[in-house]
Design an enzyme around this catalytic site. Structure first.
Site, PDB file in Angstrom:
ATOM      1  N   MET A  68       0.842  -1.202   0.000  1.00  0.00           N
ATOM      2  CA  MET A  68       0.000   0.000   0.000  1.00  0.00           C
ATOM      3  C   MET A  68       0.878   1.253   0.000  1.00  0.00           C
ATOM      4  O   MET A  68       0.409   2.348   0.323  1.00  0.00           O
ATOM      5  CB  MET A  68      -0.934  -0.004   1.209  1.00  0.00           C
ATOM      6  CG  MET A  68      -1.919  -1.167   1.148  1.00  0.00           C
ATOM      7  SD  MET A  68      -3.451  -0.834   1.983  1.00  0.00           S
ATOM      8  CE  MET A  68      -2.880  -0.647   3.650  1.00  0.00           C
ATOM      9  N   LEU A  71       6.615   3.156   1.461  1.00  0.00           N
ATOM     10  CA  LEU A  71       7.540   2.012   1.572  1.00  0.00           C
ATOM     11  C   LEU A  71       8.688   2.278   2.544  1.00  0.00           C
ATOM     12  O   LEU A  71       9.154   3.414   2.677  1.00  0.00           O
ATOM     13  CB  LEU A  71       8.099   1.668   0.189  1.00  0.00           C
ATOM     14  CG  LEU A  71       7.048   1.342  -0.883  1.00  0.00           C
ATOM     15  CD1 LEU A  71       7.739   0.970  -2.205  1.00  0.00           C
ATOM     16  CD2 LEU A  71       6.120   0.214  -0.440  1.00  0.00           C
ATOM     17  N   HIS A  75       9.286  -3.404   3.412  1.00  0.00           N
ATOM     18  CA  HIS A  75       8.880  -3.664   2.031  1.00  0.00           C
ATOM     19  C   HIS A  75      10.121  -3.982   1.171  1.00  0.00           C
ATOM     20  O   HIS A  75      10.092  -4.879   0.328  1.00  0.00           O
ATOM     21  CB  HIS A  75       8.195  -2.435   1.422  1.00  0.00           C
ATOM     22  CG  HIS A  75       6.947  -2.006   2.134  1.00  0.00           C
ATOM     23  ND1 HIS A  75       6.900  -0.887   2.928  1.00  0.00           N
ATOM     24  CD2 HIS A  75       5.700  -2.527   2.150  1.00  0.00           C
ATOM     25  CE1 HIS A  75       5.670  -0.738   3.406  1.00  0.00           C
ATOM     26  NE2 HIS A  75       4.917  -1.720   2.955  1.00  0.00           N
ATOM     27  N   LYS A 200       5.276  -9.655   9.141  1.00  0.00           N
ATOM     28  CA  LYS A 200       4.743  -8.575   9.977  1.00  0.00           C
ATOM     29  C   LYS A 200       3.217  -8.723  10.064  1.00  0.00           C
ATOM     30  O   LYS A 200       2.635  -8.590  11.138  1.00  0.00           O
ATOM     31  CB  LYS A 200       5.138  -7.235   9.350  1.00  0.00           C
ATOM     32  CG  LYS A 200       4.185  -6.096   9.525  1.00  0.00           C
ATOM     33  CD  LYS A 200       4.607  -5.245  10.666  1.00  0.00           C
ATOM     34  CE  LYS A 200       3.766  -4.038  10.958  1.00  0.00           C
ATOM     35  NZ  LYS A 200       2.585  -3.811  10.209  1.00  0.00           N
ATOM     36  N   ASP A 201       2.597  -8.999   8.903  1.00  0.00           N
ATOM     37  CA  ASP A 201       1.145  -9.214   8.873  1.00  0.00           C
ATOM     38  C   ASP A 201       0.910 -10.724   8.845  1.00  0.00           C
ATOM     39  O   ASP A 201       0.535 -11.302   7.830  1.00  0.00           O
ATOM     40  CB  ASP A 201       0.543  -8.520   7.653  1.00  0.00           C
ATOM     41  CG  ASP A 201       0.760  -7.029   7.728  1.00  0.00           C
ATOM     42  OD1 ASP A 201       0.037  -6.373   8.473  1.00  0.00           O
ATOM     43  OD2 ASP A 201       1.696  -6.536   7.081  1.00  0.00           O
ATOM     44  N   SER A 236       6.637  -0.145  10.041  1.00  0.00           N
ATOM     45  CA  SER A 236       5.282  -0.071   9.502  1.00  0.00           C
ATOM     46  C   SER A 236       5.067   1.309   8.896  1.00  0.00           C
ATOM     47  O   SER A 236       5.598   2.306   9.405  1.00  0.00           O
ATOM     48  CB  SER A 236       4.276  -0.286  10.646  1.00  0.00           C
ATOM     49  OG  SER A 236       2.997   0.135  10.247  1.00  0.00           O
ATOM     50  N   SER A 237       4.275   1.355   7.818  1.00  0.00           N
ATOM     51  CA  SER A 237       3.981   2.654   7.199  1.00  0.00           C
ATOM     52  C   SER A 237       3.290   3.560   8.216  1.00  0.00           C
ATOM     53  O   SER A 237       3.449   4.774   8.185  1.00  0.00           O
ATOM     54  CB  SER A 237       3.070   2.461   5.991  1.00  0.00           C
ATOM     55  OG  SER A 237       3.657   1.546   5.103  1.00  0.00           O
ATOM     56  N   ARG A 238       2.526   2.965   9.121  1.00  0.00           N
ATOM     57  CA  ARG A 238       1.789   3.761  10.108  1.00  0.00           C
ATOM     58  C   ARG A 238       2.718   4.410  11.138  1.00  0.00           C
ATOM     59  O   ARG A 238       2.308   5.355  11.819  1.00  0.00           O
ATOM     60  CB  ARG A 238       0.756   2.897  10.830  1.00  0.00           C
ATOM     61  CG  ARG A 238      -0.455   2.575   9.978  1.00  0.00           C
ATOM     62  CD  ARG A 238      -1.600   2.036  10.810  1.00  0.00           C
ATOM     63  NE  ARG A 238      -2.813   1.928  10.018  1.00  0.00           N
ATOM     64  CZ  ARG A 238      -3.107   0.898   9.228  1.00  0.00           C
ATOM     65  NH1 ARG A 238      -2.285  -0.118   9.145  1.00  0.00           N
ATOM     66  NH2 ARG A 238      -4.234   0.889   8.534  1.00  0.00           N
TER      67      ARG A 238
HETATM   68  P1  AMP Z   1       1.530  -2.950   3.448  1.00  0.00           P
HETATM   69  O1  AMP Z   1       2.072  -1.898   2.540  1.00  0.00           O
HETATM   70  O2  AMP Z   1       1.532  -2.551   4.891  1.00  0.00           O
HETATM   71  O3  AMP Z   1       0.227  -3.521   2.983  1.00  0.00           O
HETATM   72  O4  AMP Z   1       2.575  -4.156   3.390  1.00  0.00           O
HETATM   73  C1  AMP Z   1       2.905  -4.748   2.163  1.00  0.00           C
HETATM   74  C2  AMP Z   1       3.706  -5.992   2.429  1.00  0.00           C
HETATM   75  O5  AMP Z   1       4.903  -5.638   3.130  1.00  0.00           O
HETATM   76  C3  AMP Z   1       2.944  -6.992   3.329  1.00  0.00           C
HETATM   77  O6  AMP Z   1       3.214  -8.308   2.875  1.00  0.00           O
HETATM   78  C4  AMP Z   1       3.561  -6.745   4.681  1.00  0.00           C
HETATM   79  O7  AMP Z   1       3.496  -7.854   5.546  1.00  0.00           O
HETATM   80  C5  AMP Z   1       5.007  -6.416   4.314  1.00  0.00           C
HETATM   81  N1  AMP Z   1       5.636  -5.663   5.396  1.00  0.00           N
HETATM   82  C6  AMP Z   1       5.208  -4.506   5.951  1.00  0.00           C
HETATM   83  N2  AMP Z   1       5.990  -4.166   6.994  1.00  0.00           N
HETATM   84  C7  AMP Z   1       6.923  -5.149   7.101  1.00  0.00           C
HETATM   85  C8  AMP Z   1       8.008  -5.386   7.998  1.00  0.00           C
HETATM   86  N3  AMP Z   1       8.298  -4.576   9.008  1.00  0.00           N
HETATM   87  N4  AMP Z   1       8.754  -6.494   7.817  1.00  0.00           N
HETATM   88  C9  AMP Z   1       8.477  -7.358   6.798  1.00  0.00           C
HETATM   89  N5  AMP Z   1       7.468  -7.192   5.931  1.00  0.00           N
HETATM   90  C10 AMP Z   1       6.700  -6.101   6.077  1.00  0.00           C
END
Ligand code: AMP
Length: 335
Positions: A68, A71, A75, A200-201, A236-238
């Site tokens: 999403m 990054l 990511h 992470k998720d 985390s993006s958040r």
């Molecule tokens: P998101 O943009 O949050 O939807 O995450 C996209 C992908 O990146 C998902 O598969 C997440 O699990 C992975 N991701 C996000 N944060 C991390 C992290 N800290 N370590 C490993 N993978 C991550």
């Protein structure tokens, strides 16, 4: 000097002005970032598909990293792995509205496509630095609008009990349905051999795997380790939405989880659960939404440590006044 070295700053300037007026002119990104030799940005799905058709003819394998955006190194670790394992890596950058059950969360979710493209360029260059034939590799960014991704409303319903109905499934109604809608679309669009997801998720991986089995999709789900900041906070993006005070207390979540692994050796599941919750809630500004100690395969709560060989603790914590919702997990026993 490349002609875009001159025009790119001007285009970025106009892009930022439009953005200020609430119009994210994503259309400029294909022009701005496609000057990198082996990185291309696509706003239109059909353009990406035409490109992939050509790549497939050359026998190149395709890896997909759904994101999403906003990054970070978490990511990047997925992208690096995909670039190493495939000729083509497609990174989707799309804030998927159907997986948000909170309008404000969707509105406030960080959107940073310029910075994302820069991070992807650097990650790609780094991942191909020691590659024997780097010119055989490419990275494509798919950054579609909501209308492009959902030309008509997606009315499909996905439910994969027991893994999709507990924890995040119970606390964010509709969330995993939205995740399955967008991920299945991306699988149909890109048709990757492999798709990369972060631990992470952790629950999301279980749900996506259940969907792949259900729809019999020919894609391998690759699970990648969680990446943390030095102080233990899961990237985390958040995290970018946290104030400096909130950022300072957030590492207490992982600290409590990590400490509980030792504690668990001499205490029951219930005692360990209660200790983690009370340690985190004792920090002013942190508020545990749920902490579940579950069987790593079924995601069902366990009552004693001997019930299963694979045990994971999953937590969601509200941080600060806004508040920002942070998730994390810890493995007590691995398969
Ligand atoms: P998101 O943009 O949050 O939807 O995450 C996209 C992908 O990146 C998902 O598969 C997440 O699990 C992975 N991701 C996000 N944060 C991390 C992290 N800290 N370590 C490993 N993978 C991550």
């Amino acid at each position: 000097m490349h002609i875009l070295d001159f025009f790119a700053p001007i285009l970025v300037y106009f892009h930022d002005i439009f953005f200020l007026f609430g119009k994210n002119v994503v259309i400029l990104h294909p022009i701005l970032y496609t000057r990198h030799n082996r990185m291309k940005v696509f706003n239109k799905i059909v353009d990406l598909q035409n490109q992939l058709f050509e790549d497939r003819k050359q026998g190149k394998s395709i890896g997909l990293v759904p994101t999403m955006g906003a990054l970070h190194e978490g990511h990047a670790s997925l992208v690096r792995r995909s670039v190493k394992e495939n000729g083509i890596t497609v990174v989707s950058v799309f804030v998927n509205p159907t997986q948000f059950n909170d309008k404000n969360d969707l509105k406030n979710y960080p959107r940073t496509l310029d910075a994302d493209c820069k991070l992807l360029e650097a990650t790609f260059d780094e991942a191909t630095a020691d590659c024997k034939s780097p010119s055989a590799k490419s990275i494509y960014v798919l950054a579609p609008s909501v209308e492009e991704m959902y030309p008509t409303p997606d009315t499909r319903q996905f439910e994969y009990p027991p893994v999709s109905t507990v924890m995040e499934g119970a606390h964010r109604p509709g969330h995993f349905n939205g995740v399955c809608q967008v991920v299945s679309r991306l699988f149909y669009i890109v048709k990757p051999e492999k798709s990369y997801f972060g631990e992470k998720d952790w629950q999301q991986i279980a749900v996506v795997k259940a969907m792949v089995r259900h729809l019999q999709l020919p894609v391998q789900i690759v699970e990648c380790d969680i990446v943390r900041d030095k102080d233990g906070l899961a990237k985390s993006s958040r995290n970018t939405l946290l104030s400096s005070d909130e950022r300072a207390i957030a590492p207490a979540i992982y600290k409590a989880l990590k400490a509980s692994v030792t504690y668990a050796k001499k205490h029951t599941v219930q005692e360990t659960h209660d200790k983690v919750v009370s340690d985190i809630n004792a920090v002013d500004g942190l508020d545990v939404e749920y902490f579940s100690i579950v069987d790593g395969n079924t995601l069902q709560d366990i009552n004693n440590w001997d019930e299963t060989p694979y045990v994971v603790g999953c937590i969601t914590v509200y941080c600060g006044k806004t508040p920002i919702r942070l998730i994390d997990h810890i493995k007590y026993k691995s398969e």
